[in-house]
Design a protein around this motif. Structure first.
Motif, PDB file in Angstrom:
ATOM      1  N   ILE A  73       0.840  -1.201   0.000  1.00  0.00           N
ATOM      2  CA  ILE A  73       0.000   0.000   0.000  1.00  0.00           C
ATOM      3  C   ILE A  73       0.870   1.245   0.000  1.00  0.00           C
ATOM      4  CG2 ILE A  73      -1.687   1.323   1.335  1.00  0.00           C
ATOM      5  CD1 ILE A  73      -2.846  -1.351   2.298  1.00  0.00           C
ATOM      6  N   TYR A  74       1.944   1.217   0.758  1.00  0.00           N
ATOM      7  CA  TYR A  74       2.866   2.355   0.770  1.00  0.00           C
ATOM      8  C   TYR A  74       3.523   2.525  -0.603  1.00  0.00           C
ATOM      9  CZ  TYR A  74       6.905   5.244   2.080  1.00  0.00           C
ATOM     10  OH  TYR A  74       7.851   6.238   2.152  1.00  0.00           O
ATOM     11  N   GLN A  75       3.993   1.442  -1.172  1.00  0.00           N
ATOM     12  CA  GLN A  75       4.710   1.498  -2.451  1.00  0.00           C
ATOM     13  C   GLN A  75       3.824   2.012  -3.575  1.00  0.00           C
ATOM     14  OE1 GLN A  75       5.783  -2.365  -3.965  1.00  0.00           O
ATOM     15  NE2 GLN A  75       7.489  -1.576  -5.172  1.00  0.00           N
ATOM     16  N   HIS A  76       2.540   1.630  -3.569  1.00  0.00           N
ATOM     17  CA  HIS A  76       1.615   2.007  -4.643  1.00  0.00           C
ATOM     18  C   HIS A  76       0.676   3.143  -4.243  1.00  0.00           C
ATOM     19  CE1 HIS A  76       2.668  -1.437  -7.253  1.00  0.00           C
ATOM     20  NE2 HIS A  76       2.860  -2.088  -6.121  1.00  0.00           N
ATOM     21  N   ARG A  77       0.890   3.710  -3.067  1.00  0.00           N
ATOM     22  CA  ARG A  77       0.103   4.830  -2.520  1.00  0.00           C
ATOM     23  C   ARG A  77      -1.265   4.404  -2.025  1.00  0.00           C
ATOM     24  NH1 ARG A  77       1.205  10.330  -5.888  1.00  0.00           N
ATOM     25  NH2 ARG A  77       0.381  11.144  -3.929  1.00  0.00           N
ATOM     26  N   CYS A  78      -1.931   3.516  -2.715  1.00  0.00           N
ATOM     27  CA  CYS A  78      -3.206   2.966  -2.250  1.00  0.00           C
ATOM     28  C   CYS A  78      -3.478   1.680  -3.021  1.00  0.00           C
ATOM     29  CB  CYS A  78      -4.355   3.965  -2.434  1.00  0.00           C
ATOM     30  SG  CYS A  78      -4.692   4.382  -4.161  1.00  0.00           S
ATOM     31  N   LEU A  79      -4.263   0.799  -2.424  1.00  0.00           N
ATOM     32  CA  LEU A  79      -4.686  -0.425  -3.093  1.00  0.00           C
ATOM     33  C   LEU A  79      -6.147  -0.684  -2.751  1.00  0.00           C
ATOM     34  CD1 LEU A  79      -1.640  -2.850  -2.505  1.00  0.00           C
ATOM     35  CD2 LEU A  79      -2.194  -1.609  -4.603  1.00  0.00           C
ATOM     36  N   ASN A  80      -6.832  -1.442  -3.604  1.00  0.00           N
ATOM     37  CA  ASN A  80      -8.206  -1.813  -3.292  1.00  0.00           C
ATOM     38  C   ASN A  80      -8.264  -3.276  -2.853  1.00  0.00           C
ATOM     39  OD1 ASN A  80      -8.144  -3.384  -5.659  1.00  0.00           O
ATOM     40  ND2 ASN A  80      -9.060  -1.746  -6.893  1.00  0.00           N
ATOM     41  N   GLU A  81      -9.452  -3.726  -2.499  1.00  0.00           N
ATOM     42  CA  GLU A  81      -9.591  -5.091  -1.978  1.00  0.00           C
ATOM     43  C   GLU A  81      -9.226  -6.139  -3.019  1.00  0.00           C
ATOM     44  OE1 GLU A  81     -13.046  -8.078  -0.159  1.00  0.00           O
ATOM     45  OE2 GLU A  81     -13.455  -5.931  -0.365  1.00  0.00           O
ATOM     46  N   GLN A  82      -9.612  -5.908  -4.279  1.00  0.00           N
ATOM     47  CA  GLN A  82      -9.312  -6.889  -5.322  1.00  0.00           C
ATOM     48  C   GLN A  82      -7.799  -7.050  -5.512  1.00  0.00           C
ATOM     49  OE1 GLN A  82     -11.532  -4.339  -5.693  1.00  0.00           O
ATOM     50  NE2 GLN A  82     -13.363  -5.629  -5.418  1.00  0.00           N
ATOM     51  N   GLN A  83      -7.074  -5.950  -5.453  1.00  0.00           N
ATOM     52  CA  GLN A  83      -5.620  -6.018  -5.611  1.00  0.00           C
ATOM     53  C   GLN A  83      -4.962  -6.730  -4.433  1.00  0.00           C
ATOM     54  OE1 GLN A  83      -5.139  -1.817  -6.062  1.00  0.00           O
ATOM     55  NE2 GLN A  83      -5.305  -1.864  -8.297  1.00  0.00           N
ATOM     56  N   LEU A  84      -5.425  -6.459  -3.236  1.00  0.00           N
ATOM     57  CA  LEU A  84      -4.884  -7.142  -2.062  1.00  0.00           C
ATOM     58  C   LEU A  84      -5.179  -8.640  -2.120  1.00  0.00           C
ATOM     59  CD1 LEU A  84      -5.820  -4.549   0.707  1.00  0.00           C
ATOM     60  CD2 LEU A  84      -3.509  -5.120  -0.066  1.00  0.00           C
TER      61      LEU A  84
END
Length: 413
Positions: free
Chosen positions: A24-35
């Motif tokens: 999340i830090y590396q990409h600034r934000c993530l959504n549930e599908q990506q996680l």
């Protein structure tokens, strides 16, 4: 350490949670599908809700927060202040530099610095989709990716993201169809400034491939035409071994990246075999080694003795367009050879030729795999005129063109 979670929470943070926070830090934000797909995929089978339970746990720990946006109530997860502190304490590397005068630490990112306005979240989500999938499919070290926020070494170019590999840098550009011609030309001017910068000349000097993803558009062909025109009008001279660009959707770029990095075969080797077995063409030059990052080009001889330089344009690289433009100069070293360009389809070849505003001579012709499967050799070869009319060759000579159809209306802008 400036922040430590208490012992009870520390025991409840799993290795996957740790990876999720850093992603999340590396990409600034993530959504549930990506996680789910890229972080918790070994434990989440799509039915047990494991990812959602871990997200709820991280929210309860005060490490991430949920942000909803848009009329469809889409959501992404950002790190909180405590979440960023956790990253700093567990990164295993200094995440700051010290100011000379004051001695104060300046961190590379804060929780507020990671935040993005709602208007940018769809763009960031699609960019993250592309970056995460490229890393997964090409078996890359996740740390090789840098978002624009962390890509300080590439300030002049200003790409949306960078994949730093030992031999080549891949710049990611996410285009949502909003930028007009002026903005696109300004983007390519930034690349020119990057290649001229002292930092690049002295310290980097690595080849650069731009993966220009076009998403959220009603017509990929029409949008590609605009992007190709903006690049050809500003930076055609930069294209070559040190700089290339591929323009298509996320899915198309993922397949191209596999071929470039892993050496997966594309259409070109198969079509070379088709030319040899079905049309009696003999190749004089050996194929390039797997993973070669410049388009393949092999010298071949047709049964009647005509010589061709067979160029791989199946992925439609911009460097292939430049090679068509300057083939007259290259032809002097090849004798009487003509340029034969493998393209995925007639429409794409016409779009690129008209959009890049090139006027190939009679020594340049195109071919597709489908036409080679269904027609004799020379009837499979085709050309365009400046009005977008398509002609097929009637024989080995430079003349003798037979009209097939009007391929595309010429647009002027």
């Amino acid at each position: 350490m400036s922040f430590k979670v208490d012992a009870e929470i520390a025991d409840m943070i799993t290795p996957d949670d740790h990876n999720a926070l850093h992603a999340i830090y590396q990409h600034r934000c993530l959504n549930e599908q990506q996680l789910t797909r890229y972080i918790y995929n070994t434990r989440d089978d799509g039915y047990n809700g494991y990812t959602l339970r871990r997200i709820r746990a991280l929210i309860s720990f005060g490490l991430i927060e949920v942000h909803e946006y848009g009329p469809d109530h889409k959501c992404v997860f950002f790190l909180t202040y405590q979440g960023v502190q956790y990253i700093r304490d567990t990164a295993g590397r200094p995440m700051y530099h010290t100011k000379e005068r004051s001695g104060r630490r300046r961190y590379e990112a804060t929780a507020g610095g990671l935040w993005l306005p709602d208007t940018m979240l769809d763009h960031q989500t699609r960019l993250n989709d592309l970056a995460l999938e490229l890393v997964r499919r090409c078996n890359l070290d996740p740390s090789c990716y840098k978002d624009n926020l962390f890509a300080s070494n590439f300030t002049y170019a200003q790409p949306d993201g960078v994949l730093e590999l030992p031999e080549r840098d891949f710049f990611l550009e996410m285009d949502m169809g909003h930028e007009r011609m002026v903005a696109l030309r300004g983007k390519w001017d930034h690349y020119r400034g990057y290649f001229r910068s002292r930092d690049y000349q002295l310290h980097r000097n690595k080849p650069v491939t731009v993966l220009f993803a076009t998403e959220n558009v009603s017509s990929l062909s029409r949008r590609r035409r605009t992007v190709v025109k903006s690049l050809s009008r500003t930076s055609m001279d930069l294209l070559g071994p040190q700089f290339d660009c591929y323009i298509t959707s996320n899915e198309g770029l993922e397949e191209i990246m596999e071929r470039l990095v892993l050496g997966h075969p594309g259409d070109y080797p198969r079509v070379c075999s088709l030319l040899e077995e079905q049309h009696g063409v003999k190749f004089m030059a050996p194929p390039q080694p797997p993973g070669t990052l410049s388009p393949d080009a092999r010298l071949c001889v047709a049964p009647d003795g005509s010589r061709f330089l067979f160029l791989d344009g199946s992925d439609r690289p911009m460097s292939g367009i430049k090679r068509i433009v300057y083939f007259g100069q290259e032809r002097q070293a090849l004798g009487v050879a003509r340029l034969l360009v493998l393209v995925p389809d007639e429409e794409g070849a016409c779009v690129d030729e008209l959009a890049s505003e090139i006027r190939p001579g009679p020594e340049v012709c195109y071919v597709t795999e489908k036409r080679l499967q269904r027609r004799p050799f020379y009837e499979a070869l085709f050309q365009f005129d400046q009005l977008g009319n398509r002609f097929r060759l009637s024989g080995p000579g430079p003349g003798g063109l037979i009209f097939e159809r009007h391929q595309r209306r010429v647009r002027k802008n």
